[in-house]
Design an enzyme around this catalytic site. Structure first.
Site, PDB file in Angstrom:
ATOM      1  N   CYS A  37      13.735   6.475   0.858  1.00 16.65           N
ATOM      2  CA  CYS A  37      14.927   6.982   0.185  1.00 16.65           C
ATOM      3  C   CYS A  37      14.649   7.195  -1.311  1.00 16.65           C
ATOM      4  O   CYS A  37      13.961   6.404  -1.929  1.00 16.65           O
ATOM      5  CB  CYS A  37      16.139   6.073   0.300  1.00 16.65           C
ATOM      6  SG  CYS A  37      16.740   5.848   1.962  1.00 16.65           S
ATOM      7  N   LYS A  57       6.464   5.581   1.343  1.00 22.24           N
ATOM      8  CA  LYS A  57       5.499   5.034   0.382  1.00 22.24           C
ATOM      9  C   LYS A  57       5.903   3.627  -0.040  1.00 22.24           C
ATOM     10  O   LYS A  57       5.080   2.729  -0.110  1.00 22.24           O
ATOM     11  CB  LYS A  57       5.460   5.958  -0.844  1.00 22.24           C
ATOM     12  CG  LYS A  57       4.548   5.488  -1.952  1.00 22.24           C
ATOM     13  CD  LYS A  57       3.134   5.853  -1.637  1.00 22.24           C
ATOM     14  CE  LYS A  57       2.128   5.323  -2.626  1.00 22.24           C
ATOM     15  NZ  LYS A  57       0.807   5.180  -1.994  1.00 22.24           N
ATOM     16  N   ASN A  81      20.270   3.460  -1.594  1.00 18.22           N
ATOM     17  CA  ASN A  81      18.986   3.054  -0.992  1.00 18.22           C
ATOM     18  C   ASN A  81      19.139   1.597  -0.589  1.00 18.22           C
ATOM     19  O   ASN A  81      19.678   0.803  -1.366  1.00 18.22           O
ATOM     20  CB  ASN A  81      17.836   3.108  -2.009  1.00 18.22           C
ATOM     21  CG  ASN A  81      17.446   4.519  -2.361  1.00 18.22           C
ATOM     22  OD1 ASN A  81      17.981   5.472  -1.813  1.00 18.22           O
ATOM     23  ND2 ASN A  81      16.512   4.636  -3.284  1.00 18.22           N
ATOM     24  N   GLY A  82      18.595   1.241   0.574  1.00 21.97           N
ATOM     25  CA  GLY A  82      18.662  -0.156   0.994  1.00 21.97           C
ATOM     26  C   GLY A  82      19.460  -0.279   2.279  1.00 21.97           C
ATOM     27  O   GLY A  82      19.694   0.708   2.981  1.00 21.97           O
ATOM     28  N   GLU A 123      -8.361  -1.379   7.781  1.00 22.34           N
ATOM     29  CA  GLU A 123      -7.864  -0.377   6.856  1.00 22.34           C
ATOM     30  C   GLU A 123      -8.245   1.035   7.326  1.00 22.34           C
ATOM     31  O   GLU A 123      -7.437   1.957   7.284  1.00 22.34           O
ATOM     32  CB  GLU A 123      -8.387  -0.656   5.437  1.00 22.34           C
ATOM     33  CG  GLU A 123      -7.986   0.345   4.381  1.00 22.34           C
ATOM     34  CD  GLU A 123      -6.482   0.513   4.200  1.00 22.34           C
ATOM     35  OE1 GLU A 123      -5.697  -0.262   4.772  1.00 22.34           O
ATOM     36  OE2 GLU A 123      -6.097   1.471   3.500  1.00 22.34           O
ATOM     37  N   LYS A 136      -5.477   3.845   8.215  1.00 23.60           N
ATOM     38  CA  LYS A 136      -5.484   5.134   7.506  1.00 23.60           C
ATOM     39  C   LYS A 136      -5.438   6.272   8.510  1.00 23.60           C
ATOM     40  O   LYS A 136      -4.679   7.220   8.387  1.00 23.60           O
ATOM     41  CB  LYS A 136      -6.770   5.202   6.684  1.00 23.60           C
ATOM     42  CG  LYS A 136      -6.761   5.822   5.358  1.00 23.60           C
ATOM     43  CD  LYS A 136      -6.021   5.178   4.248  1.00 23.60           C
ATOM     44  CE  LYS A 136      -4.802   4.423   4.547  1.00 23.60           C
ATOM     45  NZ  LYS A 136      -4.106   3.727   3.571  1.00 23.60           N
ATOM     46  N   TRP A 189      15.906   8.198   4.184  1.00 19.14           N
ATOM     47  CA  TRP A 189      15.003   7.760   5.255  1.00 19.14           C
ATOM     48  C   TRP A 189      15.883   6.930   6.182  1.00 19.14           C
ATOM     49  O   TRP A 189      16.326   5.841   5.825  1.00 19.14           O
ATOM     50  CB  TRP A 189      13.875   6.927   4.642  1.00 19.14           C
ATOM     51  CG  TRP A 189      12.763   6.598   5.578  1.00 19.14           C
ATOM     52  CD1 TRP A 189      11.650   7.357   5.840  1.00 19.14           C
ATOM     53  CD2 TRP A 189      12.618   5.410   6.367  1.00 19.14           C
ATOM     54  NE1 TRP A 189      10.835   6.717   6.738  1.00 19.14           N
ATOM     55  CE2 TRP A 189      11.404   5.523   7.080  1.00 19.14           C
ATOM     56  CE3 TRP A 189      13.382   4.264   6.551  1.00 19.14           C
ATOM     57  CZ2 TRP A 189      10.942   4.539   7.949  1.00 19.14           C
ATOM     58  CZ3 TRP A 189      12.933   3.287   7.421  1.00 19.14           C
ATOM     59  CH2 TRP A 189      11.721   3.430   8.106  1.00 19.14           C
ATOM     60  N   ARG A 236       8.091   9.454  -1.210  1.00 16.30           N
ATOM     61  CA  ARG A 236       8.579   8.148  -0.764  1.00 16.30           C
ATOM     62  C   ARG A 236       8.911   8.137   0.727  1.00 16.30           C
ATOM     63  O   ARG A 236       9.015   7.082   1.328  1.00 16.30           O
ATOM     64  CB  ARG A 236       9.838   7.759  -1.562  1.00 16.30           C
ATOM     65  CG  ARG A 236       9.567   7.502  -3.033  1.00 16.30           C
ATOM     66  CD  ARG A 236      10.858   7.330  -3.798  1.00 16.30           C
ATOM     67  NE  ARG A 236      11.588   6.150  -3.411  1.00 16.30           N
ATOM     68  CZ  ARG A 236      11.406   4.950  -3.956  1.00 16.30           C
ATOM     69  NH1 ARG A 236      10.507   4.795  -4.895  1.00 16.30           N
ATOM     70  NH2 ARG A 236      12.120   3.919  -3.559  1.00 16.30           N
ATOM     71  N   GLU A 252      -2.039   6.444  10.435  1.00 18.31           N
ATOM     72  CA  GLU A 252      -0.927   6.830   9.557  1.00 18.31           C
ATOM     73  C   GLU A 252      -0.802   8.347   9.427  1.00 18.31           C
ATOM     74  O   GLU A 252       0.291   8.888   9.469  1.00 18.31           O
ATOM     75  CB  GLU A 252      -1.166   6.282   8.135  1.00 18.31           C
ATOM     76  CG  GLU A 252      -0.729   4.874   7.907  1.00 18.31           C
ATOM     77  CD  GLU A 252      -0.988   4.418   6.468  1.00 18.31           C
ATOM     78  OE1 GLU A 252      -0.089   3.825   5.886  1.00 18.31           O
ATOM     79  OE2 GLU A 252      -2.092   4.659   5.927  1.00 18.31           O
ATOM     80  N   HIS A 306     -13.852  -9.162  25.004  1.00 25.93           N
ATOM     81  CA  HIS A 306     -12.800  -9.991  25.611  1.00 25.93           C
ATOM     82  C   HIS A 306     -11.586  -9.154  25.999  1.00 25.93           C
ATOM     83  O   HIS A 306     -10.488  -9.678  26.135  1.00 25.93           O
ATOM     84  CB  HIS A 306     -12.408 -11.129  24.664  1.00 25.93           C
ATOM     85  CG  HIS A 306     -13.528 -12.098  24.443  1.00 25.93           C
ATOM     86  ND1 HIS A 306     -13.951 -12.978  25.406  1.00 25.93           N
ATOM     87  CD2 HIS A 306     -14.353 -12.288  23.382  1.00 25.93           C
ATOM     88  CE1 HIS A 306     -14.970 -13.685  24.952  1.00 25.93           C
ATOM     89  NE2 HIS A 306     -15.240 -13.278  23.718  1.00 25.93           N
TER      90      HIS A 306
HETATM   91  C1  G6P Z   1       3.960   1.215   2.970  1.00 27.55           C
HETATM   92  C2  G6P Z   1       2.906   2.208   2.495  1.00 27.55           C
HETATM   93  C3  G6P Z   1       1.526   1.571   2.592  1.00 27.55           C
HETATM   94  C4  G6P Z   1       1.485   0.278   1.796  1.00 27.55           C
HETATM   95  C5  G6P Z   1       2.595  -0.682   2.236  1.00 27.55           C
HETATM   96  C6  G6P Z   1       2.738  -1.840   1.258  1.00 27.55           C
HETATM   97  O1  G6P Z   1       3.804   0.981   4.333  1.00 27.55           O
HETATM   98  O2  G6P Z   1       2.952   3.374   3.271  1.00 27.55           O
HETATM   99  O3  G6P Z   1       0.538   2.477   2.098  1.00 27.55           O
HETATM  100  O4  G6P Z   1       0.235  -0.331   1.973  1.00 27.55           O
HETATM  101  O5  G6P Z   1       3.860  -0.014   2.250  1.00 27.55           O
HETATM  102  O6  G6P Z   1       3.183  -1.325   0.032  1.00 27.55           O
HETATM  103  P1  G6P Z   1       2.967  -2.005  -1.371  1.00 27.55           P
HETATM  104  O7  G6P Z   1       3.620  -1.076  -2.354  1.00 27.55           O
HETATM  105  O8  G6P Z   1       3.624  -3.347  -1.299  1.00 27.55           O
HETATM  106  O9  G6P Z   1       1.485  -2.115  -1.584  1.00 27.55           O
END
Ligand code: G6P
Length: 608
Positions: A2, A603, A101-102, A481, A485, A75, A27, A488, A504
């Site tokens: 949002c 984000k 937002n929230g 990671e 990536k 969002w 965002r 995502e 396993h």
């Molecule tokens: C969201 C973002 C990720 C990020 C995570 C934690 O899921 O898409 O890329 O790693 O939040 O965010 P932060 O701002 O706490 O690192």
């Protein structure tokens, strides 16, 4: 997650709001809307889908007059993405408009109460209760009305509010969700993130929890939760505006991947002095560090993965036990914390709701907290006892890259620093580590220069349905990671497995042609990885390995090989993540995906 925008000043507000919302697109959102005060009524335009759609139906805002307005990218949390669920929401008497937002956790009770008093609801959102609460508890002054309505709200909220009774003002209120006011010349702005206004002003006010702001075109005043006036300092933003623009790259993500050498340089360089790691900026007292018994690293998403690497590094160098927990789990786990423990929060945004809650839980238990944060002045940075900033600069693409590597660099620095301060057995290696850290940005540049090879590899595998990552120790943390990536932004199913655990269960999913990406960057574990690679190849897997450049044996047992230039065991993982980021990027781009704004993701996750 949002976005909120607000504008009050001499210009036509709608185009300014749409421009700010455009800059908040990263965002994550699924609908957008604006509300303007004009000729004694509030005009609302809103639509499901991309912001471009709202721009098209309002001719870029030109069809919507008015100099005072609020806007929102939504969002969805309560109610599907639709025109009617989009913000802003009006009160029944159409005198108040609200963007939110929230999450309002007690909205059902509030809605029932308002319905019993004759209110009608036009959306399925939790947010619509707020505009109607404002009508219900109208005190005759916008600030007092907002304070009176907020008394009833439970949950998290950043609010922008218009009232027909004060048509020359915008009010804002924050609790657990970021909100920033930009101070201009004869005009003022409201936004949820700084990049949205940086081209207009660098003087901002960061609203704290429970604070209310009232903006006119010439003034901004602040009040506490009860409506009593308070003072507030201006915060000057000094980063470069070009940092929040694409600068010739097709996507922010690629630009940010390529900015990693600089992000590493900025994070590392000022902290190495005379061949030693110097984190005296943290103000952690030597005696306390020596007595430190346990570290808990708490984070979400990629920051959690950086935290896992942090555990590997701290345990190796300082020999202090480290737990790593996902913030949404930690906060409700009744964590066992002691005075000689340290809780480290890792967060790019510093605004992730669960990480904030975890930080508050640690503080509630009286434990020392350290934040590793990228956004200056963010909630986590402000509330933690100690802060170690990553200097990655603003990150716009939803999938983090440079902020993640900067987090890992910060954790390498921290692990080295505590080993040094505690005089651990590892301490004699610290000079070598400090030297390698200084070389890291340049070697990172070399790794990134090889991007066309990764692009070629992506072209071989972009239409796969499942991709597996394996690694051990540090390489496993890294695999997590790489896999995140990929899923995502490419929407390809992917899993990361500790290489020794594969047999396993997950090995049953390996079929002829399945792609397995194997990480084998650590000398002490490479022989084990050699066997694991052969195990999956024996089942028909196609293996892409990432290991030290010149490792002929690993290359020989793999179908494809990416070599990482030699540096040091601690730092090669930082380098090895770069081909994984590039691989995810190219696979997503080849699939025609919206790389910077992947579906369903945000984000900054400012709700639980
Ligand atoms: C969201 C973002 C990720 C990020 C995570 C934690 O899921 O898409 O890329 O790693 O939040 O965010 P932060 O701002 O706490 O690192």
């Amino acid at each position: 997650m949002c976005g909120i925008a607000g504008y009050i000043g001499p210009r036509q507000a709608a185009p300014v709001l749409l421009e700010a919302l455009k800059k908040l697109e990263y965002r994550g959102y699924d609908s957008a809307g604006i509300a303007l005060i004009e000729d004694g009524h509030i005009q609302v335009r809103k639509a499901r889908g991309r912001l471009q759609h709202l721009m098209d139906i309002t001719s870029g805002g030109m069809e919507t007059p008015g100099h005072v307005g609020i806007g929102h990218t939504r969002w969805a949390t309560h109610g599907e993405p639709s025109d009617r669920n989009s913000h802003p929401h009006l009160s029944n008497d159409e005198r108040f408009a609200v963007v939110h937002n929230g999450i309002i956790e007690n909205f059902r009770q509030l809605k029932e109460m308002l319905i019993s008093r004759g209110y009608h609801f036009h959306s399925d959102t939790d947010s619509e209760v707020i505009s109607n609460l404002m009508q219900e508890y109208d005190q005759g002054s916008l600030v007092e009305t907002l304070a009176a309505a907020a008394v009833h709200l439970e949950g998290s909220y950043a609010l922008g509010v218009l009232s027909l009774d004060e048509p020359g003002a915008i009010a804002a209120l924050r609790k657990d969700s970021p909100l920033i006011i930009g101070r201009g010349e004869g005009e003022n702005y409201l936004v949820s993130d700084i990049p949205a206004i940086i081209s207009h002003t660098r003087d901002v006010y960061l609203l704290e929890d429970g604070e209310i702001a009232l903006m006119t075109d010439s003034e901004v005043s602040f009040f506490d939760a009860y409506g009593a006036p308070i003072g507030k300092k201006v915060f000057h933003v000094d980063w470069d505006v070009s940092a929040a623009e694409k600068g010739g790259f097709e996507h922010f993500m690629m630009k940010e991947i390529m900015e990693q050498p600089q992000a590493l340089q900025e994070t590392i360089r000022p902290r190495i002095k005379d061949g030693r790691i110097d984190l005296s900026e943290l103000g952690l007292e030597g005696g306390w560090l020596k007595a430190l018994h346990t570290i808990h690293i708490v984070a979400c998403g990629s920051a959690y993965h950086a935290g896992r690497l942090g555990k590997n590094l701290i345990e190796m160098s300082a020999r202090i036990p480290v737990t790593v927990e996902i913030a949404s789990e930690f906060r409700y786990s009744d964590p066992i914390l002691q005075p000689d423990h340290l809780v480290i929060l890792v967060s790019q945004s510093g605004e992730t709701a669960d990480s904030i809650a975890a930080l508050r839980e640690a503080k509630r238990q009286g434990v020392k907290t350290l934040a590793i944060v990228n956004v200056l002045g963010s909630t986590i940075a402000r509330e933690a006892d100690h802060v170690l900033y990553t200097w990655a600069g603003p990150e716009i693409a939803v999938a983090t890259t440079k902020a993640y590597t900067a987090q890992v660099a910060a954790l390498v620095l921290f692990s080295g620093y505590i080993a040094q301060e505690r005089g651990s057995a590892y301490a004699p290696r610290l000079n070598i580590l400090a030297e390698a850290l200084l070389k890291l940005p340049e070697v990172a540049r070399q790794v990134l220069d090889d991007h066309s090879r990764v692009q070629y590899l992506a072209s071989l595998f972009f239409n796969h349905r499942d991709i597996y990552f394996i690694g051990r120790g540090i390489d496993y943390s890294l695999s997590l990671e790489g896999s995140l990536k990929l899923k995502e932004i490419s929407y390809i199913h992917s899993e990361a497995q500790p290489a020794g655990e594969l047999k396993h269960g997950t090995i049953s999913l390996i079929q002829p042609g399945t792609l397995v990406i194997a990480l084998a960057t650590q000398k002490k574990l490479r022989d084990k990885m050699l066997s694991n690679i052969q195990e999956v190849r024996a089942r028909g897997a196609v293996v892409l390995s990432i290991a030290a450049r010149g490792d002929k044996e690993i290359a020989a047992v793999s179908d494809h090989f990416i070599g990482i230039p030699p540096l040091s065991d601690e730092l090669e993982p930082i380098l090895a993540v770069m081909p994984l980021q590039l691989f995810a990027y190219y696979v997503a781009a080849l699939n025609g995906n919206d790389v910077d704004k992947p579906r369903n993701l945000a984000k900054s996750v400012t709700v639980e």
